[in-house]
Design a protein around this motif. Structure first.
Motif, PDB file in Angstrom:
ATOM      1  N   PHE A   1     -23.518  15.290 -16.243  1.00 36.29           N
ATOM      2  CA  PHE A   1     -23.185  16.175 -17.752  1.00 36.29           C
ATOM      3  C   PHE A   1     -24.329  15.783 -18.749  1.00 36.29           C
ATOM      4  CE2 PHE A   1     -18.050  16.024 -17.450  1.00 36.29           C
ATOM      5  CZ  PHE A   1     -18.362  17.075 -16.489  1.00 36.29           C
ATOM      6  N   THR A   2     -24.713  16.721 -19.354  1.00 29.98           N
ATOM      7  CA  THR A   2     -25.616  16.375 -20.553  1.00 29.98           C
ATOM      8  C   THR A   2     -24.974  16.604 -21.908  1.00 29.98           C
ATOM      9  OG1 THR A   2     -27.588  17.262 -19.254  1.00 29.98           O
ATOM     10  CG2 THR A   2     -28.224  16.854 -21.421  1.00 29.98           C
ATOM     11  N   ASN A   3     -25.207  15.668 -22.659  1.00 30.85           N
ATOM     12  CA  ASN A   3     -24.395  15.418 -24.051  1.00 30.85           C
ATOM     13  C   ASN A   3     -25.235  16.034 -25.213  1.00 30.85           C
ATOM     14  OD1 ASN A   3     -25.853  13.529 -24.995  1.00 30.85           O
ATOM     15  ND2 ASN A   3     -24.444  12.357 -25.566  1.00 30.85           N
ATOM     16  N   THR A   4     -24.596  16.216 -26.380  1.00 25.49           N
ATOM     17  CA  THR A   4     -24.835  16.786 -27.349  1.00 25.49           C
ATOM     18  C   THR A   4     -26.450  16.360 -27.743  1.00 25.49           C
ATOM     19  OG1 THR A   4     -24.491  17.704 -29.643  1.00 25.49           O
ATOM     20  CG2 THR A   4     -23.846  15.450 -29.217  1.00 25.49           C
ATOM     21  N   GLU A   5     -26.423  15.177 -27.549  1.00 25.13           N
ATOM     22  CA  GLU A   5     -27.951  14.566 -27.752  1.00 25.13           C
ATOM     23  C   GLU A   5     -28.854  14.454 -26.576  1.00 25.13           C
ATOM     24  OE1 GLU A   5     -27.344  10.288 -28.719  1.00 25.13           O
ATOM     25  OE2 GLU A   5     -26.142  10.100 -27.002  1.00 25.13           O
ATOM     26  N   ARG A   6     -28.918  15.166 -25.655  1.00 27.24           N
ATOM     27  CA  ARG A   6     -29.694  15.564 -24.624  1.00 27.24           C
ATOM     28  C   ARG A   6     -29.517  14.297 -23.720  1.00 27.24           C
ATOM     29  NH1 ARG A   6     -33.945  14.519 -26.939  1.00 27.24           N
ATOM     30  NH2 ARG A   6     -33.311  14.266 -29.011  1.00 27.24           N
ATOM     31  N   ARG A   7     -28.495  13.498 -23.797  1.00 22.27           N
ATOM     32  CA  ARG A   7     -28.346  12.434 -22.639  1.00 22.27           C
ATOM     33  C   ARG A   7     -27.679  12.726 -21.477  1.00 22.27           C
ATOM     34  NH1 ARG A   7     -28.645   7.243 -24.210  1.00 22.27           N
ATOM     35  NH2 ARG A   7     -28.157   7.598 -26.518  1.00 22.27           N
ATOM     36  N   ILE A   8     -28.458  12.497 -20.325  1.00 25.50           N
ATOM     37  CA  ILE A   8     -27.771  13.120 -19.103  1.00 25.50           C
ATOM     38  C   ILE A   8     -27.018  12.059 -18.642  1.00 25.50           C
ATOM     39  CG2 ILE A   8     -28.603  13.874 -16.680  1.00 25.50           C
ATOM     40  CD1 ILE A   8     -30.961  14.408 -19.016  1.00 25.50           C
ATOM     41  N   GLN A   9     -25.841  12.224 -18.215  1.00 26.59           N
ATOM     42  CA  GLN A   9     -24.881  10.923 -17.757  1.00 26.59           C
ATOM     43  C   GLN A   9     -24.117  11.458 -16.567  1.00 26.59           C
ATOM     44  OE1 GLN A   9     -23.578   8.576 -21.565  1.00 26.59           O
ATOM     45  NE2 GLN A   9     -22.742  10.704 -21.929  1.00 26.59           N
ATOM     46  N   ARG A  10     -23.880  10.416 -15.747  1.00 24.18           N
ATOM     47  CA  ARG A  10     -23.249  10.660 -14.469  1.00 24.18           C
ATOM     48  C   ARG A  10     -21.690  10.891 -14.606  1.00 24.18           C
ATOM     49  NH1 ARG A  10     -22.735  11.044  -9.810  1.00 24.18           N
ATOM     50  NH2 ARG A  10     -22.836   9.366  -8.600  1.00 24.18           N
ATOM     51  N   ILE A  11     -21.011  11.903 -13.775  1.00 24.03           N
ATOM     52  CA  ILE A  11     -19.714  11.638 -13.615  1.00 24.03           C
ATOM     53  C   ILE A  11     -19.376  11.492 -12.367  1.00 24.03           C
ATOM     54  CG2 ILE A  11     -19.184  13.568 -15.250  1.00 24.03           C
ATOM     55  CD1 ILE A  11     -18.591  15.496 -12.936  1.00 24.03           C
ATOM     56  N   ARG A  12     -18.414  10.742 -11.888  1.00 28.42           N
ATOM     57  CA  ARG A  12     -18.324  10.072 -10.367  1.00 28.42           C
ATOM     58  C   ARG A  12     -16.823  10.518  -9.724  1.00 28.42           C
ATOM     59  NH1 ARG A  12     -21.190   6.414 -13.095  1.00 28.42           N
ATOM     60  NH2 ARG A  12     -23.390   5.783 -12.154  1.00 28.42           N
TER      61      ARG A  12
ATOM     62  N   ILE B   1     -27.493  10.564 -31.572  1.00 31.83           N
ATOM     63  CA  ILE B   1     -26.245  10.074 -32.401  1.00 31.83           C
ATOM     64  C   ILE B   1     -26.240   8.655 -32.981  1.00 31.83           C
ATOM     65  CG2 ILE B   1     -23.618   9.725 -32.502  1.00 31.83           C
ATOM     66  CD1 ILE B   1     -23.571  11.550 -29.748  1.00 31.83           C
ATOM     67  N   ALA B   2     -26.881   7.761 -32.527  1.00 30.55           N
ATOM     68  CA  ALA B   2     -26.821   6.564 -33.051  1.00 30.55           C
ATOM     69  C   ALA B   2     -27.783   6.373 -34.383  1.00 30.55           C
ATOM     70  CB  ALA B   2     -27.324   5.634 -31.929  1.00 30.55           C
ATOM     71  N   ASP B   3     -29.165   6.874 -33.966  1.00 33.03           N
ATOM     72  CA  ASP B   3     -30.093   7.032 -35.342  1.00 33.03           C
ATOM     73  C   ASP B   3     -29.410   7.840 -36.482  1.00 33.03           C
ATOM     74  OD1 ASP B   3     -32.083   8.938 -33.628  1.00 33.03           O
ATOM     75  OD2 ASP B   3     -32.031   9.129 -35.880  1.00 33.03           O
ATOM     76  N   ALA B   4     -29.021   8.905 -35.858  1.00 28.47           N
ATOM     77  CA  ALA B   4     -28.698   9.944 -37.030  1.00 28.47           C
ATOM     78  C   ALA B   4     -27.473   9.458 -38.079  1.00 28.47           C
ATOM     79  CB  ALA B   4     -28.098  11.416 -36.417  1.00 28.47           C
ATOM     80  N   THR B   5     -26.672   8.619 -37.179  1.00 25.01           N
ATOM     81  CA  THR B   5     -25.490   8.167 -37.836  1.00 25.01           C
ATOM     82  C   THR B   5     -25.697   6.811 -38.490  1.00 25.01           C
ATOM     83  OG1 THR B   5     -24.757   7.240 -35.946  1.00 25.01           O
ATOM     84  CG2 THR B   5     -23.714   9.347 -36.694  1.00 25.01           C
ATOM     85  N   GLU B   6     -26.551   6.140 -38.019  1.00 27.22           N
ATOM     86  CA  GLU B   6     -26.683   4.640 -38.646  1.00 27.22           C
ATOM     87  C   GLU B   6     -28.005   4.768 -39.377  1.00 27.22           C
ATOM     88  OE1 GLU B   6     -27.343   2.194 -35.029  1.00 27.22           O
ATOM     89  OE2 GLU B   6     -25.322   2.684 -34.273  1.00 27.22           O
ATOM     90  N   GLU B   7     -29.140   5.419 -39.108  1.00 24.37           N
ATOM     91  CA  GLU B   7     -30.026   5.413 -40.117  1.00 24.37           C
ATOM     92  C   GLU B   7     -30.173   6.365 -41.282  1.00 24.37           C
ATOM     93  OE1 GLU B   7     -32.166   2.885 -39.370  1.00 24.37           O
ATOM     94  OE2 GLU B   7     -31.437   2.483 -37.383  1.00 24.37           O
ATOM     95  N   ALA B   8     -29.441   7.103 -41.317  1.00 21.87           N
ATOM     96  CA  ALA B   8     -29.273   8.161 -42.248  1.00 21.87           C
ATOM     97  C   ALA B   8     -29.115   7.618 -43.432  1.00 21.87           C
ATOM     98  CB  ALA B   8     -28.719   9.590 -42.063  1.00 21.87           C
ATOM     99  N   LYS B   9     -29.519   7.956 -44.779  1.00 21.78           N
ATOM    100  CA  LYS B   9     -28.992   7.578 -45.992  1.00 21.78           C
ATOM    101  C   LYS B   9     -27.746   8.501 -46.444  1.00 21.78           C
ATOM    102  CE  LYS B   9     -31.871   4.211 -47.299  1.00 21.78           C
ATOM    103  NZ  LYS B   9     -33.025   4.511 -46.638  1.00 21.78           N
ATOM    104  N   LEU B  10     -28.034   9.805 -45.839  1.00 17.92           N
ATOM    105  CA  LEU B  10     -26.980  10.904 -46.355  1.00 17.92           C
ATOM    106  C   LEU B  10     -26.767  11.750 -45.190  1.00 17.92           C
ATOM    107  CD1 LEU B  10     -27.056  12.973 -49.609  1.00 17.92           C
ATOM    108  CD2 LEU B  10     -27.196  14.121 -47.395  1.00 17.92           C
ATOM    109  N   TYR B  11     -25.616  12.124 -44.983  1.00 21.61           N
ATOM    110  CA  TYR B  11     -25.076  13.110 -43.918  1.00 21.61           C
ATOM    111  C   TYR B  11     -24.951  14.439 -44.722  1.00 21.61           C
ATOM    112  CZ  TYR B  11     -23.704   9.066 -41.409  1.00 21.61           C
ATOM    113  OH  TYR B  11     -23.555   7.748 -40.771  1.00 21.61           O
ATOM    114  N   PHE B  12     -25.393  15.432 -44.311  1.00 21.02           N
ATOM    115  CA  PHE B  12     -25.141  17.004 -44.646  1.00 21.02           C
ATOM    116  C   PHE B  12     -24.538  17.601 -43.725  1.00 21.02           C
ATOM    117  CE2 PHE B  12     -26.541  21.394 -46.372  1.00 21.02           C
ATOM    118  CZ  PHE B  12     -25.507  21.281 -47.085  1.00 21.02           C
TER     119      PHE B  12
END
Lengths: 909, 634
Positions: free
Chosen positions: A679-690, A383-394
């Motif tokens: 849980f694994t989010n949309t950008e394949r990031r595995i995160q804890r729930i507690r 999410i970070a690089d796609a939103t921050e580094e892109a010059k254009l979003y389609f």
């Protein structure tokens, strides 16, 4: 480069462009602030961070003054301390002395510094702000401007984090006040109720209204967890009152890797379903003799009785009618561990691959399409690089600001701050269109033609990335031949998008690289869903935009753990880690790992296919865990008949859902706040729930229930904790090979593939080479949607969700704040269509398809084009799925929710 | 190319000069002052009356509408010049007076209501290298320059009242845009900055920062685009220097801004003018269009490769927008609130780009400095404050107005020689310099030289040029409260010391004026002042306590009289007054009883009346109506 300066006699080195405040903080020197936040622009307003700088005239604000080489700073000079004391005294002369009852007590920056500087509450007769407390009717934001210190953090947070500009200053001098919009109520001003302003308010001027009176900061325990709504994967702290054991509040944390301090209205205020009176608290067994009580038709049962009945029935149908007579609906709302267990039961115990979950209904075409084209079916970039580094979003077929609000707002922020360009392709004029340089408003179901038209123009001008295509892809010529059949004029004819706009889109894509493509259900939920996805993959390969920061093909996953549920094998065709059930080596591997023989090598039935099999009587028993096909599947009349025909239905959920009403046994599960897991989010990031609180009654975490059911079925299953389940997942799932609780709990943020314990994770896929080797160009032709408008059904209906509700609404309809903000379903109808049909704003309308009908209120808006209506499936009544059809994409088996032919009529009364 | 553009301008100027001469030798040449001040006094009606009078007398005349010459008490002002007759300027020339003035001018009839301001002597004063035209009024009888102008040295105001501000040719005729020609054809940007630096010009907005130094910083920053900003957001009460200059001679400012743009390397300028100055904005707009048409703005100015244009930005009239960072925020469309410095505008200003902000007068001096030479400018004024300065002299003086005087002139000269002293024989009390952030100076400071450093040494400041004289009838606490209230109204509200401190200050002063003050309040005032000065974000908050402090410094006794004796020595604080009736003087006429709006006066006809102190609202009606001086105010 760094600069060296002296702070309080200490030699300090700080990165260039640091402020004095940053340099001091890095050196462990605390400088008081009230209007500063590292996320936001510094304005130097509060005057608390003033420090003495040698050679400078007067005191300098540490938050805005750049640290420069050789600077000599004294943060605790007499002048600075005097000035701070004066500021605090002045603030107190216009502040109520009610810390005794203030919600912010103990969590208030003003209180903190007044205490530390030992400032007495002043005795004076001067004027104070005197505005009514809580006068703004917002159900979520409690406004008490008498406590406002005019630091402006709310104004900047709304503007810079939410990019929404609801708050601003009004008046001048002493009478300055923060107002919403043009001094309107928050909702009149267009507030999205995300509460970000509350999160940044350093005092008690803004507070979470639902938390008022539930306990102050000192009485809270904070439990870090991951949001259970969409797939963005926001993290926050559940605040639990240590005396009552209840969740009182959600607070954002700057440590959240995806969202930082930002949350949306559902994440921040949609938690009260957890303590809802409507929660299931005991196992229930169907009993027609029960006619009263909470759940007529059901009697309460013990766990032993209920589990035994479930196990006995599942074993019975497996043994009498064969493994294929049993099916399992796993759940994108449950943890990776739970999904893993369910598919394991299905495969190892029931010996069937009839296990699937709602990913089938949202992104199965993405998985199929990207697996074909690239070799793995997930969001390629972070999410970070796609939103921050892109010059254009389609952005195609994603109403990002409503469905993935934190990503949507991040896009708006980058558009505003960095000038990132945006092209939106959507049949509706969604909020993002206001920030777009181009809106391509295609007729629903014509995406392939639209994208092919754009690619025609790219090829016609030689704008493709030749070197990339040659080096990294194959099948280009076949693809090219197909695309050359879509000159913009022809694409325009099919899509309704003017040819000039198609050309303009091509030019923008060619001139702004890298571009990141985002999509969601608007692309996937079509009979051409897989082709739509492959066409987008073609586009990005054509431009050389895959495998680079700021580029990629980025499907935005819907549910909190839909990515994870797929990853761990809750799909009818693959084992955990996308290992095909038809591949003998995989079968052997899992037979060994699970200690069983005779795993099925036949692809199982998908969700819609299982419903169809139930309808025909081929499927006898169905185990539904935290899924609600009676709201979320297409053609609900058909689903109802299918559920009625089942011989045995067990539903494991937290509420008496529309589906549970058909069950023979109901097992009360635990929600995300009541258990541990990942849980694994949309950008394949595995995160804890507690686990923050206990489940209600005798309800239990789903993984524990599953273990008991498996054991009762004769396959002993016992894990001491979800961590142990994750260890087993790691052992059999190469892409999760290094996912361990000890790593996650130590603060590591992992994106799969994580192949082993030392692997750092993979933020961007397909760097250098594709998962499948060469990227595969595919030739995709335009195919008309299954249903086109007719004289009898003249409207096209498309479906989706709104900001304030989630999916079938089981949770959000039980959240008071969300219901206050969005109490009923609305159908978007173009005003011109409405006036032709004699329909006024708010009128009840009936929407009828060949399969069924529903009634909802009309919202007249030109968000939809003429002839198009839009509805949601959040409410049982007014659910679009009474009218949608189960027309399936041939490859992914995803239903075409997005196009149905309907008629619209006004309902009297 | 460049040459041809330059010579085209020269040709146009020659033509303009010719017209100028022709006009002066016309049969009848009339000018009328039409600044905002002139209009307010009835100049539009006077103009109609002039036309009517001309028709009646069957006369043809060239009429020129000109800016303000700065003599406020004489508006409207009309100047007549007929062939063979002296060129005379008449004051108080309202419409009804016009026939009288014509009769006086043509038939030597006596003037009754109008006055002769003076015989106009044009005008070309040679100064060092160049020539500067301006108006001089000479007393026709005594043959001396009139006292108001005696010590003036009109440089930035030289064209005001002389030219038609809406006529570019008038400006050209008096050597307008020759400085720009010289700069673009003969000087490098660095040479321009050197010249301005050499002149010693200090910013006329009030802070007195050397303009050349500021320009050099802005030039040095390697980041484009850059901006030149003119602060025309004049907000001091009682100050109208910038307005008059804008209304009377807009091209001088524009020429200065273009030169500044060339010097720092900017391509765009902003004139930020408050919307309350509609006439100034209109005339600036006309002047910009004229300059653009002549190729003095836009691409390739005068055929060089220098591109520059100017935009007018109308502000909403906030005093704080005179602070440069607030001004830039306002131009950006943001709320007009100051931002902390550093970074300074020369590094990161408007839209975070390098910017140079100067006051109207600072820019307007620039073409004169180029034309007359830095040495000439420096030869005037004092060594540390070279040149001349413009002041708006108002308040309790006989001759209020706009004056331009060399730096170093004393306050006494300004108040007495130019301003004619305090009217009606009342006693001078103090002069407030530097506007609402300045300080007041009492009698014993009258010999203080007026320049940046001397005033600061006396704890007053130069400011942008407001100068308000008060006399013994002004209560010093009320005077201080007025300024405190002004800051309350104008504080932007961003930082607590100013936002809240100013309110607390006003509340304390309010208490003192209604007799509820305590002696500790004086310490509290000083404490508030220290806090505001130390902690406020911008100069508004930092300097806001100064007017109050200076009154306390010089007139503490008067404060104490309010607090300790519950007495207002100036007789202005209503709550501290008591109205009683002197039984020896009261004849029982009942006039006071009948006039009292609250029936506080009791008494039968021909008997001594008594005022009920509990009912009296101290409106002073009884005092005004009593014909026997029987009402006593204490």
């Amino acid at each position: 480069m760094s600069v060296n300066l002296t702070i309080n006699g200490m030699q300090v080195s700080a990165p260039e462009e640091s402020t004095i405040l940053e340099a001091a903080e890095a050196a462990g020197v605390i400088i008081p602030t009230l209007c500063h936040h590292p996320d936001l622009t510094d304005v130097g307003a509060c005057r608390m961070c003033v420090v003495s700088v040698e050679g400078a005239r007067g005191l300098q604000t540490a938050c805005t003054t750049p640290a420069v080489e050789g600077m000599v700073v004294e943060t605790e000079s007499t002048e600075a301390r005097e000035a701070r004391t004066f500021v605090l005294e002045m603030l107190l002369t216009d502040h109520p002395n009610d810390c005794m009852t203030c919600e912010a007590d103990g969590d208030c920056e003003l209180q903190r510094w007044v205490y530390e500087y030992d400032v007495a509450f002043p005795d004076h007769q001067g004027i104070r702000h005197d505005t009514p407390i809580g006068a703004d009717p917002s159900p979520v934001i409690l406004v008490d401007m008498n406590k406002c210190i005019l630091c402006g953090l709310c104004v900047r947070a709304c503007s810079e984090v939410q990019v929404h500009d609801i708050w601003n200053f009004s008046q001048r001098g002493f009478t300055t006040i923060v107002v919403a919009g043009a001094n309107q109520t928050l909702q009149e001003a267009g507030c999205l109720s995300c509460g970000t302003c509350v999160a940044y308010c350093p005092v008690g001027a803004l507070f979470d209204r639902p938390s008022q009176g539930w306990g102050r900061a000192i009485h809270q325990k904070k439990v870090r967890t991951t949001c259970n709504y969409c797939g963005v994967g926001c993290q926050f702290d559940l605040n639990v009152n240590i005396h009552t054991g209840k969740i009182t509040r959600v607070t954002a944390t700057p440590e959240a890797p995806v969202n930082g301090m930002a949350l949306c209205v559902k994440g921040r205020y949609g938690y009260d379903f957890i303590h809802s009176e409507a929660r299931l608290t005991t196992p229930l067994i169907r009993d027609a003799s029960v006619v009263e009580g909470r759940f007529p038709g059901f009697r309460e049962a013990t766990w032993d009785e209920a589990v035994a009945l479930v196990a006995e029935s599942l074993v019975h149908w497996r043994d009498t009618c064969g493994p294929e007579s049993v099916g399992y609906f796993s759940s994108a709302k449950c943890t990776n561990e739970e999904n893993y267990l369910m598919q394991k039961i299905s495969r190892a115990v029931s010996k069937t691959n009839n296990v699937d979950h709602c990913a089938r209904l949202c992104h199965s075409s993405t998985v199929a399409g990207l697996a074909t084209a690239l070799g793995s079916g997930a969001m390629t970039n972070s999410i970070a690089d796609a939103t921050e580094e892109a010059k254009l979003y389609f952005v195609a077929g994603s109403n990002t600001t409503e469905q993935h609000p934190v990503i949507g707002r991040k896009m708006l922020k980058m558009i505003r701050e960095k000038g990132t360009k945006l092209i939106v392709a959507d049949p509706r004029r969604i909020e993002l269109c206001d920030a777009a340089v181009l809106h391509l408003q295609q007729r629903p179901g014509t995406d392939v033609a639209l994208f092919n038209g754009i690619m025609y123009e790219i090829l016609a001008n030689g704008w493709e990335d030749r070197a990339y295509i040659d080096a990294r892809t194959e099948n280009f010529d076949v693809f090219r031949e197909m695309v050359m059949m879509f000159p913009p004029e022809r694409a325009a004819e099919i899509t309704g998008v003017p040819a000039d706009k198609i050309r303009e889109a091509a030019r923008l894509l060619a001139e702004n690289k890298p571009a990141a493509v985002f999509w969601a259900m608007g692309i996937t939920q079509h009979t051409t869903g897989t082709m739509n996805v492959m066409t987008l993959a073609n586009l990005q390969m054509l431009l050389g935009n895959i495998g680079v920061p700021g580029g990629g093909v980025n499907p935005l996953r819907g549910q909190n753990n839909v990515q994870g549920a797929c990853d761990v094998g809750a799909l009818s065709n693959v084992y955990p880690g996308y290992q095909r059930v038809t591949d003998p080596t995989h079968k052997a591997k899992f037979e060994e790992a699970w200690g069983v023989e005779g795993l099925s090598d036949k692809v199982g039935l998908t969700i819609v296919e299982m419903i169809n099999a139930a309808h025909t009587g081929d499927l006898k028993a169905l185990y539904v865990m935290a899924e609600n096909p009676m709201t979320s599947d297409p053609d609900l009349n058909h689903v109802r008949e299918a559920l009625e025909r089942l011989d045995f239905l067990v539903v494991q959920d937290i509420f008496m859902t529309e589906t549970a009403k058909f069950a023979d046994v109901i097992l009360p599960g635990a929600c995300f706040a009541e258990k541990d897991g990942t849980f694994t989010n949309t950008e394949r990031r595995i995160q804890r729930i507690r686990k923050a609180v206990d489940p209600p009654g005798v309800a239990r975490p789903d993984w524990e229930i599953l273990c008991d059911v498996a054991t009762a079925m004769g396959y002993p299953m016992a894990y001491p904790s979800p961590a142990a389940i994750q260890d087993e997942i790691a052992a059999v799932t190469p892409i999760y090979g290094g996912v361990r609780y000890w790593r996650l709990d130590a603060g590591e943020s992992l994106q799969w593939p994580v192949t082993d314990d030392a692997h750092p994770g993979t933020p961007i896929l397909h760097v250098g080479t594709f998962t499948r080797g060469k990227g595969l160009f595919t030739a995709n032709d335009h195919v008309e949607p299954q249903e086109c408008p007719t004289v009898e059904y003249p409207f096209t209906m498309t479906t989706g969700r709104v900001l304030y509700h989630w999916h079938g609404g089981a949770q959000t309809r039980r959240s008071q704040p969300l219901m206050a903000l969005s109490p009923e379903p609305l159908v978007e109808l173009h005003p011109d269509d409405a006036s032709r049909l004699g329909i006024a704003e708010g009128d009840k309308i009936r929407v009828t398809s060949r399969r069924g009908d529903f009634i909802a209120r009309a919202w007249l808006t030109d968000r939809v084009a003429l002839g198009l209506i839009f509805g949601t499936f959040h409410f049982p009544e007014g659910n679009v799925n009474w009218a949608t059809g189960a027309f399936l994409d041939p490859q992914a088996k995803i239903p075409e929710y997005k196009v149905s032919a309907v008629r619209v009529e006004k309902v009297e009364g | 190319m460049a040459l041809s553009e330059m010579s085209r301008l020269d040709a146009r100027r020659e033509q303009a000069k010719q017209h100028w001469q022709e006009r002066l030798s016309a049969d009848l040449y009339i000018t009328i002052g039409v600044g905002t001040c002139g209009y307010a006094a009835g100049a539009a009606q006077s103009l109609d009356a002039i036309r009517a009078e001309l028709e009646k007398r069957n006369l043809q005349a060239t009429i020129k509408e000109v800016g303000c010459v700065g003599m406020c008490s004489y508006e409207p002002m009309v100047e007549l010049q007929a062939k063979g007759r002296p060129r005379l300027n008449y004051g108080m020339a309202t419409a009804s007076v016009i026939p009288e003035i014509f009769a006086a001018y043509f038939e030597d009839a006596p003037l009754v209501t109008g006055v002769i301001v003076g015989q106009v002597q044009d005008t070309a004063t040679c100064l060092a290298a160049g020539t500067l035209h301006s108006l001089t009024f000479v007393d026709p009888e005594r043959g001396e320059v009139i006292p108001f102008q005696h010590k003036q040295h009109r440089v930035v105001l030289s064209n005001c009242g002389l030219i038609d501000p809406e006529c570019l040719d008038d400006y050209l005729a008096l050597d307008g845009y020759t400085a720009l020609s010289v700069v673009l054809s003969d000087m490098t940007p660095e040479a321009v900055i050197d010249e301005i630096t050499a002149s010693g010009l200090r910013g006329r907005g009030g802070a007195g920062f050397p303009a050349g130094v500021k320009w050099r910083y802005a030039r040095a920053t390697q980041n484009w685009p850059k901006y030149v900003i003119c602060n025309a957001d004049e907000g001091d009460p009682g100050a109208f220097m910038d307005r008059s200059a804008l209304e009377g001679d807009p091209h001088s400012l524009i020429e200065g801004v273009i030169i500044a743009g060339y010097a720092i390397g900017a391509q765009h300028g902003y004139l930020s003018c408050r919307a309350e100055y509609p006439l100034a904005i209109r005339r600036l707009g006309i002047a910009l269009a004229q300059a653009r048409e002549l190729g003095l703005l836009g691409a390739n100015i005068l055929g060089t490769d220098f591109d520059f244009d100017i935009t007018i930005k109308e502000g909403a009239g906030a005093f704080v927008c005179g602070e440069e960072t607030a001004l830039m925020a306002s131009i950006e469309g943001e709320r007009g609130q100051p931002r902390p410095r550093a970074p300074y505008p020369a590094v990161a200003g408007l839209w975070n780009q390098p910017s140079n902000v100067n006051n109207v007068k600072s820019y307007a001096y620039v073409p004169r400095i180029i034309r007359l030479g830095a040495d000439c400018f420096k030869s005037l004024g004092t060594s540390s404050s070279p040149g001349i300065a413009v002041f708006a002299l108002t308040g309790m003086v006989n001759r209020p107005g706009l004056i331009e005087v060399p730096m170093g002139i004393t306050l006494r000269e300004i108040v007495y020689d130019l301003g004619g002293g305090v009217p009606d024989g009342r006693k001078f009390k103090a002069v407030q310099t530097g506007g609402p952030l300045g300080g007041c100076l009492p009698e014993e400071y009258l010999d203080t030289p007026v320049d940046f450093d001397s005033l600061r040494a006396a704890d007053a400041v130069m400011g942008s040029g407001g100068m308000v004289v008060i006399d013994e009838t002004t209560c010093i606490v009320q005077f201080a409260k007025y300024f405190a209230q002004f800051v309350c109204d104008e504080s932007c509200g961003k930082c607590p010391p100013c936002r809240i401190g100013s309110t607390r200050m006003r509340e304390l002063l309010e208490r003192i004026t209604i007799g509820q003050g305590k002696l500790e309040d004086l310490d509290e005032i000083r404490r508030l002042a220290t806090g505001m000065r130390q902690a406020s974000l911008c100069a508004l908050g930092q300097l806001a306590p100064d007017p109050v402090l200076s009154t306390l410094r010089h007139f503490e006794d008067e404060y104490r009289a309010h607090i300790v004796e519950h007495r207002c020595p100036a007789g202005q604080c209503r709550e501290l007054l008591s109205y009683t009736i002197d039984p020896d003087k009261c004849v029982g006429c009942t006039m006071c009883a009948r006039s009292c709006p609250v029936n506080a006066v009791a008494g039968e006809r021909r008997q001594v009346h008594v005022i009920d102190q509990a009912v009296c609202i101290k409106c002073g009606t009884c005092y005004t109506v009593c014909k026997f001086d029987a009402v006593v105010v204490r």
